[in-house]
Design a protein around this motif. Structure first.
Motif, mmCIF file in Angstrom:
data_model
loop_
_atom_site.group_PDB
_atom_site.id
_atom_site.type_symbol
_atom_site.label_atom_id
_atom_site.label_comp_id
_atom_site.label_asym_id
_atom_site.label_seq_id
_atom_site.Cartn_x
_atom_site.Cartn_y
_atom_site.Cartn_z
ATOM 1 N N VAL A 62 4.466 8.438 -3.609
ATOM 2 C CA VAL A 62 4.553 8.927 -2.233
ATOM 3 C C VAL A 62 4.947 7.783 -1.300
ATOM 4 O O VAL A 62 5.820 7.938 -0.437
ATOM 5 N N VAL A 63 4.315 6.631 -1.472
ATOM 6 C CA VAL A 63 4.634 5.468 -0.637
ATOM 7 C C VAL A 63 6.098 5.071 -0.831
ATOM 8 O O VAL A 63 6.790 4.754 0.139
ATOM 9 N N ASP A 64 6.575 5.093 -2.068
ATOM 10 C CA ASP A 64 7.965 4.729 -2.337
ATOM 11 C C ASP A 64 8.943 5.690 -1.666
ATOM 12 O O ASP A 64 10.063 5.303 -1.328
ATOM 13 N N ALA A 65 8.533 6.932 -1.479
ATOM 14 C CA ALA A 65 9.405 7.939 -0.858
ATOM 15 C C ALA A 65 9.437 7.830 0.668
ATOM 16 O O ALA A 65 10.308 8.420 1.312
ATOM 17 N N LEU A 66 8.516 7.091 1.258
ATOM 18 C CA LEU A 66 8.490 6.937 2.710
ATOM 19 C C LEU A 66 9.637 6.046 3.180
ATOM 20 O O LEU A 66 10.021 5.107 2.486
ATOM 21 N N PRO A 67 10.152 6.325 4.375
ATOM 22 C CA PRO A 67 11.163 5.415 4.939
ATOM 23 C C PRO A 67 10.544 4.041 5.199
ATOM 24 O O PRO A 67 9.356 3.936 5.514
ATOM 25 N N LYS A 68 11.341 3.001 5.055
ATOM 26 C CA LYS A 68 10.864 1.639 5.299
ATOM 27 C C LYS A 68 10.334 1.531 6.723
ATOM 28 O O LYS A 68 10.870 2.126 7.641
ATOM 29 N N GLY A 69 9.258 0.781 6.887
ATOM 30 C CA GLY A 69 8.698 0.545 8.217
ATOM 31 C C GLY A 69 7.696 1.580 8.686
ATOM 32 O O GLY A 69 7.205 1.491 9.807
ATOM 33 N N LYS A 70 7.385 2.574 7.865
ATOM 34 C CA LYS A 70 6.439 3.620 8.263
ATOM 35 C C LYS A 70 4.985 3.184 8.141
ATOM 36 O O LYS A 70 4.109 3.790 8.732
ATOM 37 N N LEU A 71 4.717 2.153 7.352
ATOM 38 C CA LEU A 71 3.344 1.711 7.129
ATOM 39 C C LEU A 71 3.069 0.433 7.921
ATOM 40 O O LEU A 71 3.938 -0.429 8.044
ATOM 41 N N ASP A 72 1.840 0.309 8.413
ATOM 42 C CA ASP A 72 1.478 -0.924 9.108
ATOM 43 C C ASP A 72 1.283 -2.048 8.088
ATOM 44 O O ASP A 72 1.230 -1.816 6.885
ATOM 45 N N ASP A 73 1.198 -3.272 8.589
ATOM 46 C CA ASP A 73 1.125 -4.444 7.712
ATOM 47 C C ASP A 73 -0.083 -4.410 6.781
ATOM 48 O O ASP A 73 0.016 -4.777 5.611
ATOM 49 N N ALA A 74 -1.233 -3.978 7.307
ATOM 50 C CA ALA A 74 -2.446 -3.940 6.478
ATOM 51 C C ALA A 74 -2.282 -2.950 5.325
ATOM 52 O O ALA A 74 -2.692 -3.229 4.194
ATOM 53 N N THR A 75 -1.655 -1.809 5.597
ATOM 54 C CA THR A 75 -1.447 -0.814 4.547
ATOM 55 C C THR A 75 -0.431 -1.317 3.522
ATOM 56 O O THR A 75 -0.615 -1.114 2.316
ATOM 57 N N VAL A 76 0.607 -1.978 3.985
ATOM 58 C CA VAL A 76 1.599 -2.555 3.061
ATOM 59 C C VAL A 76 0.922 -3.557 2.134
ATOM 60 O O VAL A 76 1.170 -3.567 0.921
ATOM 61 N N GLU A 77 0.028 -4.381 2.687
ATOM 62 C CA GLU A 77 -0.696 -5.355 1.862
ATOM 63 C C GLU A 77 -1.584 -4.650 0.834
ATOM 64 O O GLU A 77 -1.614 -5.029 -0.336
ATOM 65 N N THR A 78 -2.283 -3.600 1.254
ATOM 66 C CA THR A 78 -3.155 -2.858 0.346
ATOM 67 C C THR A 78 -2.347 -2.179 -0.755
ATOM 68 O O THR A 78 -2.742 -2.197 -1.922
ATOM 69 N N VAL A 79 -1.211 -1.605 -0.400
ATOM 70 C CA VAL A 79 -0.343 -0.974 -1.398
ATOM 71 C C VAL A 79 0.156 -2.030 -2.383
ATOM 72 O O VAL A 79 0.213 -1.783 -3.590
ATOM 73 N N GLY A 80 0.471 -3.210 -1.893
ATOM 74 C CA GLY A 80 0.885 -4.305 -2.775
ATOM 75 C C GLY A 80 -0.210 -4.669 -3.762
ATOM 76 O O GLY A 80 0.052 -4.902 -4.950
ATOM 77 N N GLN A 81 -1.451 -4.705 -3.275
ATOM 78 C CA GLN A 81 -2.584 -4.991 -4.162
ATOM 79 C C GLN A 81 -2.735 -3.896 -5.214
ATOM 80 O O GLN A 81 -3.015 -4.182 -6.385
ATOM 81 N N LEU A 82 -2.524 -2.638 -4.809
ATOM 82 C CA LEU A 82 -2.607 -1.523 -5.758
ATOM 83 C C LEU A 82 -1.509 -1.647 -6.822
ATOM 84 O O LEU A 82 -1.752 -1.408 -8.001
ATOM 85 N N ARG A 83 -0.320 -2.061 -6.404
ATOM 86 C CA ARG A 83 0.779 -2.249 -7.371
ATOM 87 C C ARG A 83 0.424 -3.340 -8.395
ATOM 88 O O ARG A 83 0.678 -3.184 -9.586
ATOM 89 N N VAL A 84 -0.161 -4.440 -7.912
ATOM 90 C CA VAL A 84 -0.555 -5.519 -8.825
ATOM 91 C C VAL A 84 -1.617 -5.019 -9.793
ATOM 92 O O VAL A 84 -1.558 -5.293 -10.996
ATOM 93 N N MET A 85 -2.597 -4.248 -9.285
ATOM 94 C CA MET A 85 -3.636 -3.695 -10.167
ATOM 95 C C MET A 85 -3.008 -2.799 -11.228
ATOM 96 O O MET A 85 -3.344 -2.919 -12.417
ATOM 97 N N ALA A 86 -2.097 -1.910 -10.811
ATOM 98 C CA ALA A 86 -1.456 -1.003 -11.756
ATOM 99 C C ALA A 86 -0.671 -1.780 -12.809
ATOM 100 O O ALA A 86 -0.720 -1.461 -14.003
ATOM 101 N N GLU A 87 0.044 -2.820 -12.377
ATOM 102 C CA GLU A 87 0.804 -3.642 -13.321
ATOM 103 C C GLU A 87 -0.120 -4.383 -14.274
ATOM 104 O O GLU A 87 0.143 -4.467 -15.475
ATOM 105 N N ASN A 88 -1.222 -4.898 -13.771
ATOM 106 C CA ASN A 88 -2.160 -5.609 -14.640
ATOM 107 C C ASN A 88 -2.825 -4.668 -15.634
ATOM 108 O O ASN A 88 -3.071 -5.046 -16.781
ATOM 109 N N ILE A 89 -3.105 -3.452 -15.229
ATOM 110 C CA ILE A 89 -3.657 -2.463 -16.165
ATOM 111 C C ILE A 89 -2.644 -2.191 -17.267
ATOM 112 O O ILE A 89 -2.981 -2.151 -18.452
#
Length: 120
Positions: A62-89
């Motif tokens: 869902v996040v990938d389908a959003l237009p760029k710039g729709k998320l605030d910086d804190a949410t972008v950082e949290t999504v990045g952390q989720l991506r790292v967790m998913a990759e590490n899993i």
């Protein structure tokens, strides 16, 4: 003189020194509103890990389908952390080494590698 097998090994728990891991064990079931339903879900549907994995997978799509710039910086950082967790899993499932969780950890790892292997 007889020797003693007495071993003094106290467990000391300082404030804020307890475990920071989340209890995802069967004992958690008994804290649920309806333990029988929780047990059936875990046995017949999916483990907590599988449930969280599916939610993460959908959220990242869902996040990938959003237009760029729709998320605030804190949410972008949290999504990045989720991506790292998913990759590490994924890496753990494939018996690979995990990635650093933060940029600071990555920089520290690179610095350690440069110390160990000065030619890189």
């Amino acid at each position: 003189m007889p020797t003693s097998n007495w071993n003094f090994s106290p467990n000391i728990h300082w404030p804020l020194s307890g475990s920071v891991t989340q209890d995802i064990s069967p004992s958690l079931v008994f804290r649920a509103k309806d333990a029988q339903v929780e047990i059936r879900v875990l046995r017949e549907v999916a483990s907590y890990g599988r449930q969280i994995g599916k939610l993460s997978e959908v959220l990242l799509k869902v996040v990938d389908a959003l237009p760029k710039g729709k998320l605030d910086d804190a949410t972008v950082e949290t999504v990045g952390q989720l991506r790292v967790m998913a990759e590490n899993i994924r890496r753990i499932k494939e018996d690979e080494k995990v990635l650093p969780s933060t940029e600071e950890e990555a920089r520290a790892m690179v610095a350690d590698l440069k110390r160990l292997y000065p030619g890189i």
